[in-house]
Design a protein around this motif. Structure first.
Motif, mmCIF file in Angstrom:
data_model
loop_
_atom_site.group_PDB
_atom_site.id
_atom_site.type_symbol
_atom_site.label_atom_id
_atom_site.label_comp_id
_atom_site.label_asym_id
_atom_site.label_seq_id
_atom_site.Cartn_x
_atom_site.Cartn_y
_atom_site.Cartn_z
ATOM 1 N N PHE A 177 3.918 -8.078 -22.276
ATOM 2 C CA PHE A 177 4.022 -9.376 -21.452
ATOM 3 C C PHE A 177 5.191 -9.015 -20.250
ATOM 4 C CE2 PHE A 177 6.244 -13.983 -22.217
ATOM 5 C CZ PHE A 177 5.623 -14.350 -21.194
ATOM 6 N N ALA A 178 4.391 -9.310 -19.021
ATOM 7 C CA ALA A 178 5.185 -8.994 -17.948
ATOM 8 C C ALA A 178 5.400 -9.969 -17.124
ATOM 9 C CB ALA A 178 4.387 -7.878 -16.981
ATOM 10 N N GLY A 179 6.027 -10.077 -16.133
ATOM 11 C CA GLY A 179 6.243 -11.420 -15.133
ATOM 12 C C GLY A 179 7.648 -11.409 -14.941
ATOM 13 N N GLU B 191 -2.533 -0.647 -17.192
ATOM 14 C CA GLU B 191 -2.744 -2.034 -17.032
ATOM 15 C C GLU B 191 -3.749 -2.416 -16.114
ATOM 16 O OE1 GLU B 191 1.785 -3.370 -18.296
ATOM 17 O OE2 GLU B 191 1.211 -3.320 -16.448
ATOM 18 N N LEU B 192 -4.969 -2.135 -16.537
ATOM 19 C CA LEU B 192 -6.156 -2.253 -15.524
ATOM 20 C C LEU B 192 -6.709 -3.817 -15.436
ATOM 21 C CD1 LEU B 192 -7.984 1.301 -15.668
ATOM 22 C CD2 LEU B 192 -6.074 0.247 -14.033
ATOM 23 N N GLY B 193 -6.818 -4.576 -14.152
ATOM 24 C CA GLY B 193 -7.436 -5.495 -14.059
ATOM 25 C C GLY B 193 -8.734 -5.548 -13.341
ATOM 26 N N CYS C 127 -0.286 -9.462 -20.294
ATOM 27 C CA CYS C 127 -0.303 -10.672 -19.985
ATOM 28 C C CYS C 127 1.079 -11.030 -19.020
ATOM 29 C CB CYS C 127 0.186 -11.602 -21.168
ATOM 30 S SG CYS C 127 -1.507 -11.362 -22.572
ATOM 31 N N VAL C 128 0.731 -12.124 -18.292
ATOM 32 C CA VAL C 128 2.011 -12.776 -17.354
ATOM 33 C C VAL C 128 2.385 -13.939 -17.698
ATOM 34 C CG1 VAL C 128 1.478 -10.826 -15.602
ATOM 35 C CG2 VAL C 128 0.381 -12.901 -15.693
ATOM 36 N N SER C 129 1.947 -14.592 -18.723
ATOM 37 C CA SER C 129 2.343 -15.841 -19.050
ATOM 38 C C SER C 129 2.281 -16.071 -20.522
ATOM 39 C CB SER C 129 1.659 -17.017 -18.261
ATOM 40 O OG SER C 129 0.328 -17.052 -18.846
ATOM 41 N N TYR D 177 -5.764 -4.372 -20.712
ATOM 42 C CA TYR D 177 -6.274 -5.317 -19.827
ATOM 43 C C TYR D 177 -5.701 -6.281 -19.209
ATOM 44 C CZ TYR D 177 -9.401 -8.741 -17.596
ATOM 45 O OH TYR D 177 -9.951 -9.663 -16.662
ATOM 46 N N ALA D 178 -5.595 -6.312 -17.793
ATOM 47 C CA ALA D 178 -4.705 -7.501 -17.135
ATOM 48 C C ALA D 178 -5.432 -8.497 -17.082
ATOM 49 C CB ALA D 178 -4.110 -7.196 -15.847
ATOM 50 N N LEU D 179 -5.235 -9.636 -18.366
ATOM 51 C CA LEU D 179 -5.797 -10.979 -18.237
ATOM 52 C C LEU D 179 -5.654 -11.718 -16.949
ATOM 53 C CD1 LEU D 179 -5.497 -10.421 -21.289
ATOM 54 C CD2 LEU D 179 -5.542 -12.838 -21.535
ATOM 55 N N LYS D 180 -4.946 -11.637 -16.280
ATOM 56 C CA LYS D 180 -5.047 -12.425 -15.089
ATOM 57 C C LYS D 180 -5.931 -12.254 -13.998
ATOM 58 C CE LYS D 180 -1.716 -10.387 -11.525
ATOM 59 N NZ LYS D 180 -1.347 -9.253 -12.030
ATOM 60 N N ALA D 181 -6.570 -11.028 -13.961
ATOM 61 C CA ALA D 181 -7.838 -10.941 -13.187
ATOM 62 C C ALA D 181 -8.796 -11.945 -13.661
ATOM 63 C CB ALA D 181 -8.435 -9.306 -13.495
ATOM 64 N N VAL E 212 9.642 2.928 -20.161
ATOM 65 C CA VAL E 212 9.538 2.451 -18.721
ATOM 66 C C VAL E 212 8.250 2.075 -18.094
ATOM 67 C CG1 VAL E 212 11.684 3.997 -18.064
ATOM 68 C CG2 VAL E 212 9.339 4.916 -18.029
ATOM 69 N N HIS E 213 8.371 0.730 -17.275
ATOM 70 C CA HIS E 213 7.241 0.326 -16.975
ATOM 71 C C HIS E 213 6.985 0.103 -15.420
ATOM 72 C CE1 HIS E 213 5.170 -3.759 -16.054
ATOM 73 N NE2 HIS E 213 4.232 -3.018 -16.133
ATOM 74 N N PHE E 214 6.221 0.287 -14.851
ATOM 75 C CA PHE E 214 5.685 0.410 -13.201
ATOM 76 C C PHE E 214 4.479 -0.450 -12.982
ATOM 77 C CE2 PHE E 214 7.886 4.077 -14.854
ATOM 78 C CZ PHE E 214 9.220 4.211 -13.865
ATOM 79 N N HIS E 215 4.386 -1.141 -11.938
ATOM 80 C CA HIS E 215 3.168 -1.499 -11.334
ATOM 81 C C HIS E 215 3.442 -1.723 -9.978
ATOM 82 C CE1 HIS E 215 -0.670 -3.603 -10.933
ATOM 83 N NE2 HIS E 215 0.086 -4.795 -10.453
ATOM 84 N N ILE E 216 2.744 -1.000 -9.003
ATOM 85 C CA ILE E 216 3.072 -0.780 -7.435
ATOM 86 C C ILE E 216 2.249 -1.660 -6.734
ATOM 87 C CG2 ILE E 216 4.482 1.289 -7.920
ATOM 88 C CD1 ILE E 216 1.840 2.785 -6.681
ATOM 89 N N GLY E 217 1.193 -2.363 -7.188
ATOM 90 C CA GLY E 217 0.300 -2.914 -6.090
ATOM 91 C C GLY E 217 -1.063 -2.797 -6.886
ATOM 92 N N SER E 218 -1.930 -3.636 -5.884
ATOM 93 C CA SER E 218 -3.266 -3.639 -6.321
ATOM 94 C C SER E 218 -4.187 -3.311 -5.217
ATOM 95 C CB SER E 218 -3.690 -5.149 -6.695
ATOM 96 O OG SER E 218 -4.781 -5.698 -7.536
ATOM 97 N N GLN E 219 -5.437 -3.126 -5.802
ATOM 98 C CA GLN E 219 -6.540 -2.382 -4.858
ATOM 99 C C GLN E 219 -6.070 -1.167 -4.178
ATOM 100 O OE1 GLN E 219 -9.760 -2.975 -4.714
ATOM 101 N NE2 GLN E 219 -10.242 -2.181 -2.819
ATOM 102 N N ILE E 220 -5.673 -0.526 -4.920
ATOM 103 C CA ILE E 220 -5.053 1.126 -4.610
ATOM 104 C C ILE E 220 -6.266 1.943 -4.607
ATOM 105 C CG2 ILE E 220 -3.648 2.853 -5.069
ATOM 106 C CD1 ILE E 220 -1.792 0.735 -6.027
HETATM 107 C C1 LIG Z 1 -1.898 -7.888 -11.815
HETATM 108 C C2 LIG Z 1 -1.116 -7.043 -12.617
HETATM 109 C C3 LIG Z 1 -1.716 -5.715 -13.363
HETATM 110 C C4 LIG Z 1 -3.311 -5.600 -13.023
HETATM 111 O O1 LIG Z 1 -3.349 -5.346 -11.508
HETATM 112 P P1 LIG Z 1 -4.931 -4.897 -11.014
HETATM 113 O O2 LIG Z 1 -4.750 -4.529 -9.702
HETATM 114 O O3 LIG Z 1 -5.573 -5.951 -11.180
HETATM 115 O O4 LIG Z 1 -5.226 -3.719 -11.746
HETATM 116 C C5 LIG Z 1 -1.003 -5.052 -14.135
HETATM 117 N N1 LIG Z 1 0.242 -4.966 -14.271
HETATM 118 C C6 LIG Z 1 0.852 -6.010 -13.944
HETATM 119 C C7 LIG Z 1 2.398 -6.162 -14.321
HETATM 120 C C8 LIG Z 1 0.141 -6.808 -13.085
HETATM 121 O O5 LIG Z 1 0.863 -7.994 -12.726
#
Ligand SMILES: *Cc1c(COP(=O)(O)O)cnc(C)c1O
Length: 383
Positions: free
Chosen positions: A89-91, A265-267, A68-70, A45-49, A184-192
């Motif tokens: 831990f990403a960021g 990593e769903l938020g 987590c991102v911090s 779970y992406a805590l920042k949400a 390997v890790h990927f995160h291409i954007g949000s609200q997809i």
């Molecule tokens: C914000 C973030 C997420 C979660 O994104 P959602 O659009 O809320 O699912 C996942 N991974 C990373 C690295 C992020 O920065």
């Protein structure tokens, strides 16, 4: 929709506040759990949400990990019961202090976003006599077809390592003795919401993972990030994202060996629909061209409309009549952009009416600020 009992509770509460429907949250988590565990996929779970304590407690009770991102989020995750070995831990800008904290906490993995960061983690791990586990965040240059403010996977974005820098990453990985490469890790954007985007991502992940293995690195973790969207227009009739279709895309298009793990990593998709921002009409201003509802909540409580031009459904909870008037629904903050939406169709509204801004569970309360020296927004929970 709010029950009559809920509305009675609203009337007795001090506004503005976030109202959390914990049953909605539970149903959403169950749907995600069922759809992911079917394929043996792991969800962090992406805590920042949303890092509201009650929300975190319920999410960790399902056995999900934490993204987590911090350093503060790493600490919160562990404090609220997420297992250290399920914390990632990403960021793009981890400080030395944050890296040291995460090393001491023996987290599962750092998602590393540059060669320089890799070298710093190596150096700090060496000082502690530890081996840091890392996945490399790679920018796959896949267009998420979402709002440009929340796109992260294109060459022009600040996040991740670009593919033309991968040779340097391999050199650094070979040189860094206190680093263990995990994957390997990927995160291409949000609200997809377009599943074709995730299909394109799978194809890129397959190519990039194969490239690492061709160069002698075992890829144990395939982390596809998050970004699954929610339906901001239909918070009552379509309130749980289509987790089944989402995970099925990865099942169908990702090449996964038996010794590999697939992580997500769903938020937003887990928490967006479980909360509304509830506010009171302070004043009704009738202009020559426009009518305004001035609320006692603004961008200090929910900034998404002002920050990302985000759409939220807005309801007058106190009235049931036909929505035959148009109002610009605005906040009290001294900024012209402090407007939730223009031309919102609502029944005729009056001072004291309760207004709910729906689908506010993700990137809502967590972004509240003290600008204008406002009181901190309160929370109310379903029972
Ligand atoms: C914000 C973030 C997420 C979660 O994104 P959602 O659009 O809320 O699912 C996942 N991974 C990373 C690295 C992020 O920065």
């Amino acid at each position: 929709m709010f029950t009559p009992d809920t509305i009675t509770r609203f009337k007795n509460a001090e506004t503005p506040f976030y109202y959390y429907d914990l049953d909605m949250l539970r149903q959403t988590l169950q749907a995600c759990y069922d759809a992911s565990s079917r394929y043996g996929f792991h969800v962090h779970y992406a805590l920042k949400a949303n890092f509201n304590p009650k929300v975190l407690q319920m999410i960790q009770s399902f056995g999900f990990g934490a993204d987590c991102v911090s350093g503060g989020e790493v600490k919160a995750a562990i404090d609220y019961g997420f297992k250290n070995n399920q914390v990632v831990f990403a960021g793009v800008g981890k400080s030395d202090k944050e890296i040291n904290f995460a090393l001491d906490a023996d987290i599962f993995c750092f998602n590393v976003e540059s060669v320089q960061e890799l070298e710093i983690i190596n150096e700090l791990a060496e000082k502690k006599g530890k081996i840091a586990k890392v996945a490399i965040r790679i920018n796959p240059n896949v267009d998420a077809h979402t709002h440009h403010f929340i796109t992260t996977g294109l060459d022009e974005n600040k996040f991740g390592v670009n593919t033309w820098q991968l040779d340097d990453v391999l050199k650094a990985l070979r040189a860094c003795k206190n680093i263990q490469f995990m994957g390997v890790h990927f995160h291409i954007g949000s609200q997809i919401t377009d599943m074709e985007v995730y299909k394109s991502l799978c194809i890129r992940i397959n190519e990039i993972a194969a490239w690492f293995e061709d160069h002698g690195f075992t890829v144990k973790i395939l982390n596809a990030g998050g970004g699954l969207g929610v339906d901001y227009h239909n918070p009552d009739t379509n309130n749980i994202s289509d987790f089944q279709s989402y995970f099925k895309v990865f099942k169908d298009f990702l090449n996964v060996r038996a010794d590999q793990e697939v992580h997500f990593e769903l938020g937003r998709a887990l928490v967006a629909q479980c909360a509304s921002l509830v506010s009171k009409v302070l004043y009704v201003k009738n202009g020559q061209k426009k009518n305004f509802l001035v609320l006692d909540a603004g961008m200090t409580e929910l900034i998404r409309p002002m920050l990302y031009q985000a759409y939220h459904e807005i309801e007058n909870v106190s009235r049931t009549g036909a929505a035959d008037l148009k109002y610009d629904v605005v906040g009290p903050i001294c900024e012209s952009t402090d407007c939730f939406r223009k031309d919102v169709e609502l029944p005729e509204s009056f001072r004291g009416d309760l207004i709910a801004v729906r689908t506010a569970g993700a990137y809502g309360e967590v972004m509240a600020s003290g600008y204008n020296l406002r009181d901190r927004v309160q929370s109310l929970y379903s029972v």
